[in-house]
Design a protein around this motif. Sequence first.
Motif, short mmCIF file in Angstrom:
data_model
loop_
_atom_site.label_atom_id
_atom_site.label_comp_id
_atom_site.label_asym_id
_atom_site.label_seq_id
_atom_site.Cartn_x
_atom_site.Cartn_y
_atom_site.Cartn_z
N PHE A 95 0.76 -1.19 -0.05
CA PHE A 95 0.00 -0.11 0.01
C PHE A 95 0.90 1.11 0.07
O PHE A 95 0.28 2.31 -0.43
CB PHE A 95 -0.97 -0.07 1.26
CG PHE A 95 -2.15 -0.95 0.79
CD1 PHE A 95 -2.97 -0.48 -0.01
CD2 PHE A 95 -2.22 -2.05 1.56
CE1 PHE A 95 -4.15 -1.13 -0.18
CE2 PHE A 95 -3.44 -2.86 1.38
CZ PHE A 95 -4.23 -2.43 0.28
N PHE A 139 0.00 5.16 0.40
CA PHE A 139 -0.90 5.11 1.75
C PHE A 139 0.06 5.28 2.71
O PHE A 139 1.36 4.72 2.86
CB PHE A 139 -1.55 3.56 1.87
CG PHE A 139 -2.80 3.50 1.07
CD1 PHE A 139 -4.12 3.62 1.76
CD2 PHE A 139 -2.95 3.42 -0.18
CE1 PHE A 139 -5.11 3.59 1.24
CE2 PHE A 139 -4.23 3.37 -0.98
CZ PHE A 139 -5.39 3.42 0.04
N GLN A 147 -9.61 4.56 11.76
CA GLN A 147 -10.22 5.53 10.83
C GLN A 147 -10.76 6.67 11.48
O GLN A 147 -10.40 7.63 10.95
CB GLN A 147 -11.47 4.68 10.40
CG GLN A 147 -11.42 3.83 9.23
CD GLN A 147 -12.93 3.46 8.55
OE1 GLN A 147 -13.80 4.40 8.71
NE2 GLN A 147 -13.04 2.26 8.01
N ARG A 197 -4.87 9.10 2.78
CA ARG A 197 -5.04 7.71 2.46
C ARG A 197 -3.96 6.97 3.25
O ARG A 197 -2.59 7.13 3.60
CB ARG A 197 -4.04 8.04 0.98
CG ARG A 197 -4.39 7.04 -0.18
CD ARG A 197 -3.60 7.37 -1.31
NE ARG A 197 -3.84 8.73 -1.93
CZ ARG A 197 -3.13 9.03 -2.88
NH1 ARG A 197 -2.00 8.46 -3.29
NH2 ARG A 197 -3.30 10.35 -3.32
N THR A 198 -4.52 6.13 4.18
CA THR A 198 -3.87 5.47 5.26
C THR A 198 -4.09 4.17 5.55
O THR A 198 -5.29 3.68 5.25
CB THR A 198 -4.08 6.34 6.35
OG1 THR A 198 -3.11 6.11 7.38
CG2 THR A 198 -5.43 6.30 7.04
N ILE A 199 -3.19 3.45 6.03
CA ILE A 199 -3.55 1.96 6.54
C ILE A 199 -3.09 2.09 8.13
O ILE A 199 -2.25 2.62 8.46
CB ILE A 199 -2.98 0.84 5.77
CG1 ILE A 199 -1.40 0.91 5.39
CG2 ILE A 199 -3.56 0.70 4.17
CD1 ILE A 199 -0.90 -0.19 5.04
N GLU A 205 -6.47 -1.94 8.73
CA GLU A 205 -7.43 -1.27 8.05
C GLU A 205 -7.12 -0.20 6.88
O GLU A 205 -5.95 0.09 7.08
CB GLU A 205 -7.93 -0.12 9.30
CG GLU A 205 -9.17 0.64 9.06
CD GLU A 205 -10.37 -0.42 9.09
OE1 GLU A 205 -10.51 -1.55 9.51
OE2 GLU A 205 -11.41 0.22 8.82
N GLY A 206 -7.92 -0.18 6.17
CA GLY A 206 -7.43 1.06 5.04
C GLY A 206 -8.53 1.85 4.83
O GLY A 206 -9.80 1.61 5.03
N TYR A 222 -9.31 5.56 2.40
CA TYR A 222 -9.08 6.68 1.67
C TYR A 222 -10.30 7.74 1.35
O TYR A 222 -11.30 7.47 0.97
CB TYR A 222 -9.01 5.69 0.01
CG TYR A 222 -8.35 6.81 -1.07
CD1 TYR A 222 -7.64 5.98 -1.88
CD2 TYR A 222 -8.70 7.98 -1.25
CE1 TYR A 222 -6.77 6.70 -3.04
CE2 TYR A 222 -8.19 8.70 -2.37
CZ TYR A 222 -7.21 8.06 -3.34
OH TYR A 222 -6.81 8.53 -4.32
N THR A 255 -8.05 -0.56 -6.21
CA THR A 255 -6.83 -0.63 -5.38
C THR A 255 -6.95 -2.10 -4.76
O THR A 255 -5.63 -2.60 -4.41
CB THR A 255 -7.48 0.51 -4.24
OG1 THR A 255 -7.56 1.73 -4.93
CG2 THR A 255 -6.35 0.58 -3.23
N CYS A 274 -15.06 -4.35 3.01
CA CYS A 274 -14.60 -3.13 2.40
C CYS A 274 -16.08 -2.46 2.06
O CYS A 274 -17.21 -3.12 2.17
CB CYS A 274 -13.97 -3.28 1.22
SG CYS A 274 -14.62 -4.37 -0.16
#
Length: 339
Positions: free
Chosen positions: A115, A120, A171, A183-185, A208-209, A211, A224, A281
């Motif tokens: 990622f 990310f 999140q 944009r993070t994990i 966890e992701g 965007y 993605t 998701c």
Amino acid sequence: MKTRIEEYLKEVENFKAEKIEHLEDFRIKFLSKKGLVPALFADFKNVDPSERKEMGQLINELKNSVQNKIASLKENFDSSSDNKKGSMDLSLPVNAPMGSRHPLSIVRNEIIEIFSRIGFTVSEGPEIEDDFHNFTALNFPADHPARDMQDTFFIEKDPDIALRTHTSSVQVRVMENTQPPIRTISPGRVFRNEAISARAHCIFHQVEGLYVDTDVSFADLKQTLFYFAMELFGEETKTRFRPSYFPFTEPSAEMDVSCNICGGKGCNVCKYTGWVEILGCGMVDPNVLESCKIDSKKYTGFAFGMGVERITMLKYQINDLRLFFENDLKFLEQFKSSY
Ligand code: DAH
């Protein structure tokens, strides 16, 4: 003679040996037959009788201080194993056994790497969470069964403090503190009150992701995650999305990948379906954006969450989740990797 001895005494006191050979040179210089101390004893017979007592004591003092110095420096060399055999030999093979990373760390690092290649960042949050970040901000209704004592390890009541049941709580923390684009994990440990078996554990790991930006679409989510699956399981991997439900995403889906063990033909890992589910998701529910003070009219986003144990089991064909927590070296030694 007195000044000579005093100079020698000073020299002994200041002497330092970098190598054990220097110690031997030092010993020869002072104590060998032709050394300085015997030479002083030889000169002793010429000393005036009135000074003999003092000179005798001084020469003995010098002899003792040389011997003590040698003994104490020798001890230093003995206790430092590098110098045991004289000096360090860098060509010797290393006998210490090499450690290896835990398979869960290998896979977690690989997920992060995949990622990070598409922009990310990594964010983390606390394992002990309040109700707001674990449930309320994620749009869980007050009577949602996931809040139930059966799933959640509560630490305090009113206000509720618990061990986080998923990394989706991160999140919320990210969105509270950053405005889009995001944009993070978020990799981390999660906790659920479940009986331990080959397929479940009360502690496990998720990534966890999230965007969030203007015009983020479900197509972005699919592409993605498709990229991710191919990078992790290989280019032949196929993906499919099945409709699902999570309180914090709308619409929601689960993603399956073609079974990497039988290549989709059917085996007992994929229960003869050719597919294995690896993550949940969906598009971030506008209520979640608003709970985190992000304008849901301006921004949209997608989120996903995956179980690291499950993915590791698939990747390495491990059939019992309990192996990850037993720290059996015979199991762990099989995972030599640069990650
Ligand atoms: N939090 C979910 C779980 O623990 C996984 C998940 C599903 C995370 C969908 C998400 C998501 O971000 O959009 O089962």
